[in-house]
Design a protein around this motif. Structure first.
Motif, PDB file in Angstrom:
ATOM      1  N   GLY A 144      -1.869   6.585  -8.850  1.00  0.00           N
ATOM      2  CA  GLY A 144      -2.913   6.030  -9.310  1.00  0.00           C
ATOM      3  C   GLY A 144      -3.119   4.746  -8.993  1.00  0.00           C
ATOM      4  N   SER A 145      -4.368   4.207  -8.798  1.00  0.00           N
ATOM      5  CA  SER A 145      -4.233   2.986  -8.815  1.00  0.00           C
ATOM      6  C   SER A 145      -4.325   2.769 -10.511  1.00  0.00           C
ATOM      7  CB  SER A 145      -5.505   2.779  -7.911  1.00  0.00           C
ATOM      8  OG  SER A 145      -5.437   1.915  -6.724  1.00  0.00           O
ATOM      9  N   TYR A 146      -4.404   1.321 -10.773  1.00  0.00           N
ATOM     10  CA  TYR A 146      -4.172   1.308 -11.794  1.00  0.00           C
ATOM     11  C   TYR A 146      -4.587   0.189 -12.632  1.00  0.00           C
ATOM     12  CZ  TYR A 146       0.168  -1.698 -10.909  1.00  0.00           C
ATOM     13  OH  TYR A 146       1.503  -3.229 -10.362  1.00  0.00           O
ATOM     14  N   ALA A 147      -5.205   0.190 -13.664  1.00  0.00           N
ATOM     15  CA  ALA A 147      -5.847  -1.314 -14.249  1.00  0.00           C
ATOM     16  C   ALA A 147      -5.452  -2.371 -13.771  1.00  0.00           C
ATOM     17  CB  ALA A 147      -6.331  -1.285 -16.173  1.00  0.00           C
ATOM     18  N   GLY A 148      -5.642  -3.912 -13.854  1.00  0.00           N
ATOM     19  CA  GLY A 148      -4.781  -4.831 -13.643  1.00  0.00           C
ATOM     20  C   GLY A 148      -4.619  -5.272 -11.942  1.00  0.00           C
ATOM     21  N   MET A 149      -5.073  -4.335 -11.193  1.00  0.00           N
ATOM     22  CA  MET A 149      -4.828  -4.038  -9.062  1.00  0.00           C
ATOM     23  C   MET A 149      -6.113  -4.932  -9.026  1.00  0.00           C
ATOM     24  SD  MET A 149      -3.192  -0.874  -7.848  1.00  0.00           S
ATOM     25  CE  MET A 149      -3.154  -1.642  -6.342  1.00  0.00           C
ATOM     26  N   PRO A 150      -6.334  -5.514  -7.839  1.00  0.00           N
ATOM     27  CA  PRO A 150      -7.453  -6.235  -7.203  1.00  0.00           C
ATOM     28  C   PRO A 150      -8.292  -5.533  -7.015  1.00  0.00           C
ATOM     29  CG  PRO A 150      -5.477  -7.188  -5.858  1.00  0.00           C
ATOM     30  CD  PRO A 150      -5.002  -5.983  -7.465  1.00  0.00           C
ATOM     31  N   THR A 151      -9.994  -5.973  -7.195  1.00  0.00           N
ATOM     32  CA  THR A 151     -11.005  -5.317  -7.246  1.00  0.00           C
ATOM     33  C   THR A 151     -11.849  -5.479  -5.794  1.00  0.00           C
ATOM     34  OG1 THR A 151     -12.234  -6.742  -8.976  1.00  0.00           O
ATOM     35  CG2 THR A 151     -11.493  -4.343  -9.773  1.00  0.00           C
ATOM     36  N   THR A 152     -11.516  -6.023  -5.214  1.00  0.00           N
ATOM     37  CA  THR A 152     -11.742  -6.356  -4.033  1.00  0.00           C
ATOM     38  C   THR A 152     -11.121  -7.181  -3.106  1.00  0.00           C
ATOM     39  OG1 THR A 152     -12.203  -8.672  -4.654  1.00  0.00           O
ATOM     40  CG2 THR A 152     -14.144  -7.495  -4.587  1.00  0.00           C
ATOM     41  N   THR A 153     -10.822  -7.035  -2.122  1.00  0.00           N
ATOM     42  CA  THR A 153     -10.060  -7.124  -0.806  1.00  0.00           C
ATOM     43  C   THR A 153      -8.831  -8.529  -1.139  1.00  0.00           C
ATOM     44  OG1 THR A 153     -11.144  -5.869   0.911  1.00  0.00           O
ATOM     45  CG2 THR A 153      -9.335  -6.781   1.825  1.00  0.00           C
ATOM     46  N   ALA A 154      -7.422  -8.160  -1.189  1.00  0.00           N
ATOM     47  CA  ALA A 154      -6.745  -9.170  -1.799  1.00  0.00           C
ATOM     48  C   ALA A 154      -5.230  -9.050  -1.002  1.00  0.00           C
ATOM     49  CB  ALA A 154      -6.719  -9.616  -3.218  1.00  0.00           C
ATOM     50  N   ARG A 155      -5.064 -10.345  -0.883  1.00  0.00           N
ATOM     51  CA  ARG A 155      -3.519 -10.168  -0.675  1.00  0.00           C
ATOM     52  C   ARG A 155      -2.531  -9.976  -1.811  1.00  0.00           C
ATOM     53  NH1 ARG A 155      -0.112 -15.646   1.752  1.00  0.00           N
ATOM     54  NH2 ARG A 155       1.700 -14.806   1.801  1.00  0.00           N
ATOM     55  N   ILE A 156      -1.546  -9.124  -1.176  1.00  0.00           N
ATOM     56  CA  ILE A 156      -0.276  -8.426  -2.623  1.00  0.00           C
ATOM     57  C   ILE A 156       0.946  -8.667  -2.650  1.00  0.00           C
ATOM     58  CG2 ILE A 156      -1.067  -5.605  -1.569  1.00  0.00           C
ATOM     59  CD1 ILE A 156      -1.557  -5.249  -4.721  1.00  0.00           C
ATOM     60  N   ARG A 157       1.564  -7.702  -3.011  1.00  0.00           N
ATOM     61  CA  ARG A 157       3.301  -8.044  -2.892  1.00  0.00           C
ATOM     62  C   ARG A 157       3.112  -6.801  -2.112  1.00  0.00           C
ATOM     63  NH1 ARG A 157       7.663  -6.830  -7.165  1.00  0.00           N
ATOM     64  NH2 ARG A 157       6.546  -4.699  -7.105  1.00  0.00           N
ATOM     65  N   ASN A 158       2.707  -5.217  -2.774  1.00  0.00           N
ATOM     66  CA  ASN A 158       3.239  -4.009  -2.294  1.00  0.00           C
ATOM     67  C   ASN A 158       2.151  -3.401  -2.591  1.00  0.00           C
ATOM     68  OD1 ASN A 158       4.264  -4.019  -4.939  1.00  0.00           O
ATOM     69  ND2 ASN A 158       4.119  -2.111  -4.409  1.00  0.00           N
ATOM     70  N   VAL A 159       1.975  -2.028  -1.656  1.00  0.00           N
ATOM     71  CA  VAL A 159       1.108  -1.378  -1.305  1.00  0.00           C
ATOM     72  C   VAL A 159       1.941   0.103  -1.609  1.00  0.00           C
ATOM     73  CG1 VAL A 159      -0.646  -2.186  -0.453  1.00  0.00           C
ATOM     74  CG2 VAL A 159       1.030  -0.305   0.789  1.00  0.00           C
ATOM     75  N   TRP A 160       1.361   1.339  -1.291  1.00  0.00           N
ATOM     76  CA  TRP A 160       1.782   2.710  -1.823  1.00  0.00           C
ATOM     77  C   TRP A 160       1.825   2.680  -0.370  1.00  0.00           C
ATOM     78  CZ3 TRP A 160      -1.142   3.050  -6.899  1.00  0.00           C
ATOM     79  CH2 TRP A 160      -0.390   2.295  -7.375  1.00  0.00           C
ATOM     80  N   SER A 161       3.136   3.812  -0.320  1.00  0.00           N
ATOM     81  CA  SER A 161       2.477   4.327   1.704  1.00  0.00           C
ATOM     82  C   SER A 161       2.015   5.844   1.269  1.00  0.00           C
ATOM     83  CB  SER A 161       4.317   5.084   1.719  1.00  0.00           C
ATOM     84  OG  SER A 161       5.215   5.797   0.432  1.00  0.00           O
ATOM     85  N   ALA A 162       1.482   6.033   0.142  1.00  0.00           N
ATOM     86  CA  ALA A 162       0.645   8.101   0.382  1.00  0.00           C
ATOM     87  C   ALA A 162      -0.945   6.641   0.343  1.00  0.00           C
ATOM     88  CB  ALA A 162       0.013   7.790  -1.545  1.00  0.00           C
ATOM     89  N   SER A 163      -0.953   5.700   1.260  1.00  0.00           N
ATOM     90  CA  SER A 163      -2.364   4.924   1.267  1.00  0.00           C
ATOM     91  C   SER A 163      -1.819   4.222   2.184  1.00  0.00           C
ATOM     92  CB  SER A 163      -3.297   5.032   0.293  1.00  0.00           C
ATOM     93  OG  SER A 163      -4.588   3.885   1.241  1.00  0.00           O
ATOM     94  N   MET A 164      -0.936   3.705   3.426  1.00  0.00           N
ATOM     95  CA  MET A 164      -0.163   2.460   3.641  1.00  0.00           C
ATOM     96  C   MET A 164      -0.711   2.333   5.658  1.00  0.00           C
ATOM     97  SD  MET A 164       4.020   2.320   4.091  1.00  0.00           S
ATOM     98  CE  MET A 164       3.625   1.031   2.716  1.00  0.00           C
ATOM     99  N   VAL A 165      -1.384   1.075   5.982  1.00  0.00           N
ATOM    100  CA  VAL A 165      -0.780   1.222   7.509  1.00  0.00           C
ATOM    101  C   VAL A 165      -0.152  -0.298   7.658  1.00  0.00           C
ATOM    102  CG1 VAL A 165      -1.853   0.274   9.305  1.00  0.00           C
ATOM    103  CG2 VAL A 165      -3.742   1.745   7.502  1.00  0.00           C
ATOM    104  N   VAL A 166       0.895   0.297   8.345  1.00  0.00           N
ATOM    105  CA  VAL A 166       1.922  -1.117   9.105  1.00  0.00           C
ATOM    106  C   VAL A 166       2.195  -1.460  10.470  1.00  0.00           C
ATOM    107  CG1 VAL A 166       3.929  -0.082   7.001  1.00  0.00           C
ATOM    108  CG2 VAL A 166       3.594   0.432   9.505  1.00  0.00           C
ATOM    109  N   ARG A 167       2.134  -2.420  10.742  1.00  0.00           N
ATOM    110  CA  ARG A 167       2.009  -3.511  11.514  1.00  0.00           C
ATOM    111  C   ARG A 167       2.807  -3.020  12.874  1.00  0.00           C
ATOM    112  NH1 ARG A 167      -0.800  -7.120  14.304  1.00  0.00           N
ATOM    113  NH2 ARG A 167      -1.674  -7.944  12.339  1.00  0.00           N
ATOM    114  N   ARG A 168       3.472  -1.734  14.057  1.00  0.00           N
ATOM    115  CA  ARG A 168       4.691  -0.888  14.411  1.00  0.00           C
ATOM    116  C   ARG A 168       5.970  -2.143  14.450  1.00  0.00           C
ATOM    117  NH1 ARG A 168       4.983   3.541  16.727  1.00  0.00           N
ATOM    118  NH2 ARG A 168       7.291   3.158  18.592  1.00  0.00           N
ATOM    119  N   ASP A 169       5.675  -2.997  14.845  1.00  0.00           N
ATOM    120  CA  ASP A 169       6.990  -4.019  15.232  1.00  0.00           C
ATOM    121  C   ASP A 169       7.370  -4.568  14.052  1.00  0.00           C
ATOM    122  OD1 ASP A 169       4.281  -6.103  14.693  1.00  0.00           O
ATOM    123  OD2 ASP A 169       5.118  -7.197  16.389  1.00  0.00           O
TER     124      ASP A 169
END
Length: 315
Positions: A144-169
């Motif tokens: 799950g998302s945990y306390a301390g993560m951004p609460t609005t859309t923001a740049r981040i080092r990494n996300v989780w593959s349970a909920s991810m979209v990547v640019r194909r190339d």
């Protein structure tokens, strides 16, 4: 003036166990219900012929494939991703349910060409009551998302593959998920974090976290015990050290160091709440933070010693 065409997206869902069949059906249904309609939904079965046959038979309108690589979720996801042809590739786990705006919300940041990937908020869906000792800062232990993560859309080092979209190339340029490094059996290594770091380094791009693009992640009762929590933290400690060995050493663990520096405040906050009569569960949460850090630390030490022994044997 003509509107810019919306990028096409395929959704890849890895699966491995018939015990998760009801959850898989719910995941596929949520993928089909997106307001941003996916071009294709791909379910990939990890070396389970009976489950493959059932999925082919019962999941109409869905592409069903078998993992082309050795057992493990990294090869399972790659099988599905390499099959697709869309400019964006989305990933969902087979025990998640996405809200109807999930996909559209994760696609929006790709209007910036520097964005190589996005990820969304993950809300634990407990089979039973949420453990009173579970610190909000450790909800990552149950996916799950945990306390301390951004609460609005923001740049981040990494996300989780349970909920991810990547640019194909960008995804293809690094060869996708690192096979042999990830979740298989009792091994639990951060294949998604490792992918994010490689994609950013190779492309010069960055990741965006969209907390409003939410999914629900099922947490069975078996994962609500304190023993499971300690084992998960131990595995995370081992996995992060192993990841650092594959990349650029301690430099790849900058976010983890920032996270660790935030945990003493969580302990103090909960102890203060407990002493002010706000509930004994706050004391339990403080203990949970300390126990989780200790378990992860032991895992890190064990992995470090094992790596040094292996290096010595190779010499």
């Amino acid at each position: 003036m003509e509107a810019t065409p919306r990028p096409a997206v395929s959704i890849v869902i890895p699966t491995h166990s018939e015990q998760r069949w009801p959850a898989l059906v719910r995941t596929v249904a949520s993928a089909r219900s997106q307001t941003y309609v996916p071009a294709e939904i791909v379910v990939v079965v990890d070396h389970n012929p009976a489950l493959f046959r059932r999925a082919r038979r019962d999941l109409g309108g869905v592409t069903v494939l078998e993992n082309l690589y050795a057992q493990g979720v990294s090869g399972n996801r790659n099988t599905g991703a390499f099959h697709t042809s869309t400019s964006l590739i989305a990933f969902l786990d087979d025990d998640t349910t996405a809200g109807p705006e999930w996909l559209g919300s994760l696609v929006a940041p790709f209007a910036d060409p520097k964005v190589v990937g996005t990820g969304g908020g993950i809300n634990p869906e407990w089979e039973g009551p949420e453990p009173r000792w579970m610190p909000e800062e450790f909800l990552w232990a149950v996916g799950g998302s945990y306390a301390g993560m951004p609460t609005t859309t923001a740049r981040i080092r990494n996300v989780w593959s349970a909920s991810m979209v990547v640019r194909r190339d960008a995804f293809l340029s690094v060869g996708g998920f690192r096979t042999g490094f990830g979740k298989v059996g009792s091994q639990n290594r951060p294949e998604d974090t490792e992918l994010c770091l490689r994609m950013s380094a190779a492309s010069g791009g960055h990741w965006m976290y969209v907390p409003t693009a939410t999914i629900r992640h099922e947490v069975p009762a078996s994962r609500s015990t304190f023993g499971w929590f300690l084992r998960r933290c131990y595995a995370e400690g081992r996995g992060k050290v192993a990841m650092a060995g594959l990349l650029d050493g301690s430099q790849s663990l900058g976010s983890e160091k920032d996270y660790l520096r935030s945990l003493p405040r969580a302990v103090v906050r909960n102890l203060v709440a407990a002493t002010r009569g706000r509930g004994a569960h706050h004391a339990l949460k403080a203990g949970g933070v300390l126990a989780g850090v200790a378990a992860a630390g032991v895992g890190g030490v064990v992995e470090t010693v094992a790596a040094r022994r292996l290096a010595g044997a190779v010499r």
